[in-house]
Design a protein around this motif. Structure first.
Motif, short mmCIF file in Angstrom:
data_model
loop_
_atom_site.label_atom_id
_atom_site.label_comp_id
_atom_site.label_asym_id
_atom_site.label_seq_id
_atom_site.Cartn_x
_atom_site.Cartn_y
_atom_site.Cartn_z
N GLN A 59 0.82 -1.21 0.00
CA GLN A 59 0.00 0.00 0.00
C GLN A 59 0.86 1.26 0.00
O GLN A 59 0.42 2.31 -0.46
CB GLN A 59 -0.92 0.00 1.22
N GLN A 60 2.08 1.16 0.47
CA GLN A 60 2.95 2.32 0.59
C GLN A 60 3.77 2.59 -0.67
O GLN A 60 4.30 3.69 -0.84
CB GLN A 60 3.89 2.15 1.77
N THR A 61 3.89 1.58 -1.55
CA THR A 61 4.81 1.74 -2.67
C THR A 61 4.20 1.42 -4.03
O THR A 61 4.82 1.72 -5.05
CB THR A 61 6.04 0.82 -2.48
N GLU A 62 3.02 0.83 -4.06
CA GLU A 62 2.45 0.43 -5.34
C GLU A 62 0.95 0.66 -5.31
O GLU A 62 0.37 0.93 -4.26
CB GLU A 62 2.75 -1.06 -5.61
N SER A 63 0.31 0.54 -6.46
CA SER A 63 -1.14 0.69 -6.50
C SER A 63 -1.78 -0.60 -6.01
O SER A 63 -1.47 -1.68 -6.49
CB SER A 63 -1.60 1.01 -7.92
N VAL A 64 -2.65 -0.49 -5.03
CA VAL A 64 -3.32 -1.66 -4.48
C VAL A 64 -4.81 -1.52 -4.72
O VAL A 64 -5.44 -0.60 -4.20
CB VAL A 64 -3.04 -1.81 -2.97
N PRO A 65 -5.44 -2.41 -5.49
CA PRO A 65 -6.85 -2.25 -5.81
C PRO A 65 -7.76 -2.61 -4.65
O PRO A 65 -7.50 -3.54 -3.90
CB PRO A 65 -7.04 -3.23 -6.98
N ARG A 140 -5.09 -7.39 -3.44
CA ARG A 140 -4.69 -7.60 -4.84
C ARG A 140 -5.09 -9.00 -5.29
O ARG A 140 -5.54 -9.20 -6.42
CB ARG A 140 -3.18 -7.39 -5.00
N LEU A 141 -4.94 -9.98 -4.40
CA LEU A 141 -5.30 -11.35 -4.75
C LEU A 141 -6.80 -11.57 -4.79
O LEU A 141 -7.32 -12.29 -5.64
CB LEU A 141 -4.66 -12.34 -3.76
N TYR A 179 -1.14 -4.12 7.75
CA TYR A 179 -2.20 -3.16 8.08
C TYR A 179 -3.38 -3.14 7.10
O TYR A 179 -4.38 -2.47 7.38
CB TYR A 179 -1.70 -1.71 8.14
N VAL A 180 -3.29 -3.82 5.98
CA VAL A 180 -4.22 -3.57 4.87
C VAL A 180 -5.06 -4.81 4.54
O VAL A 180 -4.52 -5.92 4.45
CB VAL A 180 -3.45 -3.11 3.61
N SER A 181 -6.35 -4.62 4.34
CA SER A 181 -7.29 -5.69 4.00
C SER A 181 -8.11 -5.27 2.78
O SER A 181 -8.16 -4.10 2.43
CB SER A 181 -8.25 -5.95 5.17
N PRO A 182 -8.80 -6.24 2.14
CA PRO A 182 -9.73 -5.85 1.08
C PRO A 182 -10.85 -4.97 1.65
O PRO A 182 -11.29 -5.16 2.78
CB PRO A 182 -10.29 -7.20 0.59
N ALA A 183 -11.33 -4.05 0.86
CA ALA A 183 -12.41 -3.17 1.33
C ALA A 183 -13.65 -3.97 1.69
O ALA A 183 -14.34 -3.67 2.67
CB ALA A 183 -12.72 -2.13 0.25
N TRP A 184 -13.94 -5.03 0.92
CA TRP A 184 -15.14 -5.81 1.18
C TRP A 184 -15.08 -6.54 2.53
O TRP A 184 -16.13 -6.91 3.10
CB TRP A 184 -15.41 -6.82 0.06
#
Length: 522
Positions: A59-65, A140-141, A179-184
């Protein structure tokens, strides 16, 4: 035990701590410990095969959908929540520092790693590094709810990254949750629970970890299940500065999330080892904790001393102790929950270390300490761009405590400082001083296997957005993410190629200007 009875126990324990603080305060002459651990100036060589690396996160260095952080960033942009205060490190919770002034491409791609990962990995190889810590992003996965198989393009992307590392002799060190999870994942279930408190949270996490293990073992041998779980809990559920942005008041109110993170670690540990065993290979699995030194704001204050002990225990050790013992015990709360299968589920203890803090109490509100980075007797302490004090001796202290407390191999997975100066002299001193402390901890019996610097390049530093510069390479965000090596990059390369520190280097980059020629830190 009733809530009223437990409250009495907490008050009793706190009273004992205050009495102990009074005794210690009377016995202490003042803040006398050195900034560096005293030791003769000598060459400090690390063993063959020691891992020297750098770290980044998706999340800090690349685009994460479609991540919760991406959704949070969109909300901040929509609502113009850019309140940053008058200096770095003062961004208000729920805001991203000056986020709106950056072009869309920068906000989307962060440091552009996904656009030029091959060049970045080549730069790391050029420094002589043999380890590179990255994160695989769940979002991303599995960008959409209900997916039963990971996105094939995402799988191919990570295969390409790991192949680029392996072709250059670099070992990938991979984090599953940074720290990051899918929005759903934060959509409410039938009972209104979101994220880690959903009834199906472990089922969803298990599907993600299973997909990772099936696709990337034996490509990856070193795994980090969770990055800094206490930071995630505090910023996400107490302070409210990270998604989901809740302000529950304390860790006790977020105990179900706390327990879920421990359960997630257990599940990942089991899955990674099972898949590795089925393929005739081995993996090393742990998690990494952000360890900070907490000292009393006023060393003569019994309240400050007692609170510093409480904060240290709660922040630094409760989570790691739970993994060692199998029981989740949250300091001063009475919470004591067994987590099935947890005990001993780490092959190494991961350590992230940056700085120290000072704990200040108020007798009117004794359970609400203020934690800051300035002490009254150290007003001119060297601090980085975020105001964090540079305290190398604390690194030694934390590493030796971890070694004694858990008797496990230790992997340093983050260490670095924010220094945006062109000549980055502060980062150079910081780098040498902290590697020196790691060597001294190894000398004194800690089985340290790696030193991983945060970070390879400048990146998106969460609430501080793009203004905090942690990179060995500066990033020109508005000119195709062009990288420029700072002097610290060459210095780190020199250390890596030498597999340690020379006496000349120690004298040249002493973190204590004016220190004696033959003994540092006095």
């Amino acid at each position: 035990m009733t809530g009223r009875t437990w409250k009495g126990v907490v008050i009793g324990v706190f009273a004992l701590l205050v009495l102990g603080g009074i005794a210690l305060s009377l016995a202490l002459p003042g803040r006398g410990e050195p900034r560096q651990t005293p030791a003769p100036v000598q060459a400090m060589n690390f063993p063959k095969g020691f891992l020297w690396g750098v770290a980044i996160a998706g999340q800090q260095t690349e685009s994460v959908p479609a991540s919760d952080w991406t959704a949070f960033e969109a909300e901040v942009l929509r609502d113009h929540r850019f309140a940053a205060g008058d200096k770095l490190g003062a961004t208000s919770p729920g805001n991203l520092r000056d986020f709106g002034r950056w072009p869309e491409q920068v906000r989307t791609h962060k440091a552009g790693f996904d656009l030029r990962y091959d060049q970045d990995i080549e730069a790391a190889a050029g420094l002589g590094l043999n380890a590179f810590r990255v994160s695989i992003e769940w979002a991303r996965l599995f960008p959409r709810a209900g997916m039963t198989q990971p996105d094939p393009e995402a799988i191919a992307y990570y295969h390409q990254i790991f192949a680029a590392m392996k072709s250059r002799g670099i070992e990938p060190v991979v984090t599953l949750f940074h720290y990051v999870s899918p929005a759903w994942f934060f959509e409410a279930d039938a009972k209104g629970k979101r994220g880690w408190e959903r009834a199906d949270a472990m089922t969803l996490w298990h599907a993600y970890v299973e997909a990772v293990a099936q696709n990337f073992i034996p490509e990856v041998h070193i795994w980090c299940t969770l990055n800094e779980p206490m930071v995630y809990l505090y910023d996400g559920y107490v302070l409210g500065s990270y998604p989901p942005g809740e302000k529950r008041g304390d860790f006790a109110a977020a105990q179900d999330v706390y327990a879920a993170l421990l359960q997630a670690h257990v599940d990942a540990y089991r899955v990674l080892h099972r898949v590795a065993s089925s393929r005739g290979t081995s993996v090393s699995v742990g998690l990494t904790q952000n360890l900070e030194v907490f000292e009393p704001y006023d060393r003569y204050s019994p309240l400050d001393r007692a609170l510093a002990w409480v904060v240290d225990k709660s922040w630094n050790w409760d989570f790691l102790d739970a993994v060692a013992s199998g029981r989740m015990r949250i300091t001063t709360t009475g919470i004591d929950r067994p987590i099935e299968g947890l005990a001993g589920t780490e092959d190494y203890v991961g350590v992230n270390y940056y700085s120290r803090n000072y704990v200040r109490g108020d007798w009117r509100h004794p359970f609400a300490p203020d934690v800051g980075n300035v002490a009254p007797d150290l007003p001119d302490e060297e601090r980085n761009d975020l105001g964090w004090p540079s305290y190398p001796h604390g690194f030694y202290a934390m590493l030796t405590k971890v070694g004694k407390r858990y008797a496990k191999p230790v992997m340093i997975l983050e260490n670095g400082t924010a220094d945006g100066a062109v000549d980055d002299k502060e980062r150079q001193r910081y780098l040498v001083a902290h590697i020196r402390e790691a060597w001294l901890a190894r000398r004194d019996g800690v089985d340290i296997r790696s030193y991983v610097h945060w970070s390879l390049m400048d990146n998106f530093e969460w609430n501080e957005a793009f203004d905090a510069k942690f990179g060995l390479f500066a990033v020109d965000y508005e000119h195709d993410f062009r990288r420029t090596p700072r002097p610290s990059a060459a210095l780190y390369g020199e250390i890596v190629h030498a597999n340690g520190l020379s006496a000349t280097m120690l004298k040249q980059y002493s973190a204590d200007p004016g220190a004696a020629a033959d003994v540092l830190g006095r």
